[in-house]
Motif scaffolding. Structure first.
Motif, PDB file in Angstrom:
ATOM      1  N   PHE A 200     110.623  39.667 150.403  1.00 41.16           N
ATOM      2  CA  PHE A 200     110.809  38.292 149.946  1.00 41.16           C
ATOM      3  C   PHE A 200     109.799  37.587 149.338  1.00 41.16           C
ATOM      4  CE2 PHE A 200     112.745  39.577 153.874  1.00 41.16           C
ATOM      5  CZ  PHE A 200     114.364  39.335 153.800  1.00 41.16           C
ATOM      6  N   ILE A 201     110.136  36.912 148.196  1.00 39.63           N
ATOM      7  CA  ILE A 201     109.350  36.313 147.047  1.00 39.63           C
ATOM      8  C   ILE A 201     109.877  35.040 146.661  1.00 39.63           C
ATOM      9  CG2 ILE A 201     108.364  36.738 144.694  1.00 39.63           C
ATOM     10  CD1 ILE A 201     109.499  39.777 145.283  1.00 39.63           C
TER      11      ILE A 201
ATOM     12  N   ILE B 195     107.571  40.039 154.562  1.00 41.58           N
ATOM     13  CA  ILE B 195     108.197  41.463 154.459  1.00 41.58           C
ATOM     14  C   ILE B 195     108.793  41.949 155.506  1.00 41.58           C
ATOM     15  CG2 ILE B 195     107.109  43.781 154.124  1.00 41.58           C
ATOM     16  CD1 ILE B 195     104.703  42.546 152.495  1.00 41.58           C
ATOM     17  N   LYS B 196     109.957  42.563 155.464  1.00 42.74           N
ATOM     18  CA  LYS B 196     110.528  43.581 156.408  1.00 42.74           C
ATOM     19  C   LYS B 196     110.548  44.900 156.225  1.00 42.74           C
ATOM     20  CE  LYS B 196     111.930  39.557 158.191  1.00 42.74           C
ATOM     21  NZ  LYS B 196     110.739  39.078 159.208  1.00 42.74           N
ATOM     22  N   GLU B 197     109.882  45.808 156.906  1.00 44.15           N
ATOM     23  CA  GLU B 197     109.792  47.099 156.903  1.00 44.15           C
ATOM     24  C   GLU B 197     110.535  48.043 157.657  1.00 44.15           C
ATOM     25  OE1 GLU B 197     105.655  48.681 156.153  1.00 44.15           O
ATOM     26  OE2 GLU B 197     104.925  46.687 156.730  1.00 44.15           O
TER      27      GLU B 197
ATOM     28  N   GLU C  21     114.582  45.089 147.293  1.00 43.57           N
ATOM     29  CA  GLU C  21     114.729  46.018 148.300  1.00 43.57           C
ATOM     30  C   GLU C  21     114.150  47.187 147.696  1.00 43.57           C
ATOM     31  OE1 GLU C  21     119.000  46.233 149.056  1.00 43.57           O
ATOM     32  OE2 GLU C  21     118.922  44.335 150.528  1.00 43.57           O
ATOM     33  N   VAL C  22     113.409  48.134 148.475  1.00 43.80           N
ATOM     34  CA  VAL C  22     112.727  49.305 148.036  1.00 43.80           C
ATOM     35  C   VAL C  22     112.883  50.423 149.285  1.00 43.80           C
ATOM     36  CG1 VAL C  22     111.231  47.989 146.407  1.00 43.80           C
ATOM     37  CG2 VAL C  22     110.642  48.678 148.703  1.00 43.80           C
ATOM     38  N   ASN C  23     112.693  51.631 148.807  1.00 39.28           N
ATOM     39  CA  ASN C  23     112.677  52.449 149.829  1.00 39.28           C
ATOM     40  C   ASN C  23     111.919  52.374 150.938  1.00 39.28           C
ATOM     41  OD1 ASN C  23     114.217  53.992 148.207  1.00 39.28           O
ATOM     42  ND2 ASN C  23     113.415  55.939 148.200  1.00 39.28           N
ATOM     43  N   SER C  24     112.219  52.666 152.049  1.00 41.10           N
ATOM     44  CA  SER C  24     111.187  52.578 153.372  1.00 41.10           C
ATOM     45  C   SER C  24     110.140  53.194 152.921  1.00 41.10           C
ATOM     46  CB  SER C  24     112.010  53.071 154.420  1.00 41.10           C
ATOM     47  OG  SER C  24     111.211  52.927 155.822  1.00 41.10           O
ATOM     48  N   GLY C  25     108.833  52.750 153.524  1.00 40.66           N
ATOM     49  CA  GLY C  25     107.471  53.139 153.209  1.00 40.66           C
ATOM     50  C   GLY C  25     106.986  52.910 151.749  1.00 40.66           C
ATOM     51  N   PHE C  26     107.673  52.168 151.141  1.00 37.86           N
ATOM     52  CA  PHE C  26     106.964  51.611 149.787  1.00 37.86           C
ATOM     53  C   PHE C  26     105.915  50.734 150.148  1.00 37.86           C
ATOM     54  CE2 PHE C  26     106.496  48.463 146.608  1.00 37.86           C
ATOM     55  CZ  PHE C  26     106.544  48.972 145.418  1.00 37.86           C
ATOM     56  N   VAL C  27     106.201  49.765 151.198  1.00 41.30           N
ATOM     57  CA  VAL C  27     105.080  48.627 151.282  1.00 41.30           C
ATOM     58  C   VAL C  27     103.733  49.405 151.993  1.00 41.30           C
ATOM     59  CG1 VAL C  27     104.810  46.778 152.915  1.00 41.30           C
ATOM     60  CG2 VAL C  27     107.113  47.064 151.535  1.00 41.30           C
ATOM     61  N   ARG C  28     104.153  50.414 152.793  1.00 43.29           N
ATOM     62  CA  ARG C  28     102.694  50.763 153.476  1.00 43.29           C
ATOM     63  C   ARG C  28     102.144  51.634 152.412  1.00 43.29           C
ATOM     64  NH1 ARG C  28     102.639  55.663 154.869  1.00 43.29           N
ATOM     65  NH2 ARG C  28     105.022  56.029 154.784  1.00 43.29           N
TER      66      ARG C  28
ATOM     67  N   ARG D 161     100.315  49.590 149.955  1.00 39.57           N
ATOM     68  CA  ARG D 161      99.639  48.518 150.460  1.00 39.57           C
ATOM     69  C   ARG D 161      99.823  46.971 150.091  1.00 39.57           C
ATOM     70  NH1 ARG D 161      93.805  51.525 149.363  1.00 39.57           N
ATOM     71  NH2 ARG D 161      94.528  53.297 150.750  1.00 39.57           N
ATOM     72  N   VAL D 162     101.244  46.642 149.997  1.00 43.44           N
ATOM     73  CA  VAL D 162     101.906  45.567 149.778  1.00 43.44           C
ATOM     74  C   VAL D 162     101.625  44.710 150.830  1.00 43.44           C
ATOM     75  CG1 VAL D 162     103.947  44.278 149.085  1.00 43.44           C
ATOM     76  CG2 VAL D 162     103.230  46.400 148.283  1.00 43.44           C
ATOM     77  N   VAL D 163     101.154  43.308 150.667  1.00 41.03           N
ATOM     78  CA  VAL D 163     101.012  42.425 151.664  1.00 41.03           C
ATOM     79  C   VAL D 163     101.664  40.925 151.399  1.00 41.03           C
ATOM     80  CG1 VAL D 163      99.275  43.647 152.843  1.00 41.03           C
ATOM     81  CG2 VAL D 163      98.580  41.839 151.051  1.00 41.03           C
ATOM     82  N   VAL D 164     101.642  40.295 152.395  1.00 41.88           N
ATOM     83  CA  VAL D 164     102.200  38.782 152.081  1.00 41.88           C
ATOM     84  C   VAL D 164     101.135  38.266 151.332  1.00 41.88           C
ATOM     85  CG1 VAL D 164     102.734  36.492 152.992  1.00 41.88           C
ATOM     86  CG2 VAL D 164     103.890  38.757 154.231  1.00 41.88           C
ATOM     87  N   GLY D 165     101.541  37.459 150.437  1.00 42.95           N
ATOM     88  CA  GLY D 165     100.345  36.783 149.518  1.00 42.95           C
ATOM     89  C   GLY D 165     100.286  37.406 148.096  1.00 42.95           C
ATOM     90  N   ASN D 166     100.669  38.671 148.195  1.00 41.29           N
ATOM     91  CA  ASN D 166     100.517  39.676 146.877  1.00 41.29           C
ATOM     92  C   ASN D 166     101.485  38.675 145.810  1.00 41.29           C
ATOM     93  OD1 ASN D 166     100.519  42.908 148.055  1.00 41.29           O
ATOM     94  ND2 ASN D 166      98.779  41.479 147.705  1.00 41.29           N
TER      95      ASN D 166
END
Length: 105
Positions: A43-44, A53-55, A80-87, A90-95
């Motif tokens: 969410f941006i 972020i919802k993972e 919306e991206v594939n599950s695991g993309f955030v991990r 290393r995407v975090v809130v504030g990026n």
């Protein structure tokens, strides 16, 4: 409400992110109806900062078991991206995110 959405094409079918563009910053529900794979949602806000972020969101079991997904903060875009993309990335809130979107309108 969602005004326009854009498909951002990548190499394989299931790696195509989807960007939803809202008319204004708001908190609107999303859900995983008709999805075939698990997703991460970013969410941006209107300035391009990730506000929530919802993972690992799973597809709905049925239309009757499909909960709404809410951001904890107002947003202008949802990616919306594939599950695991955030991990993995290393995407975090504030990026921050930079979008180069063109339209044929």
């Amino acid at each position: 409400s969602c005004k326009v959405f854009y498909h951002i094409y990548n190499v394989l079918f299931f790696t195509r992110p989807m960007l939803f563009v809202m008319e204004k910053e708001e908190i609107s529900p999303f859900w995983m109806k008709d999805m075939l794979i698990s997703l991460d949602m970013l969410f941006i806000d209107s300035e391009g900062f990730i506000v929530d972020i919802k993972e690992g969101l799973k597809p709905c079991e049925s239309i009757y078991k499909c909960p709404n997904i809410y951001s904890g903060a107002p947003f202008k875009y949802v990616l919306e991206v594939n599950s695991g993309f955030v991990r993995i990335n290393r995407v975090v809130v504030g990026n921050s995110m930079i979008f180069n979107i063109s339209s044929e309108e």
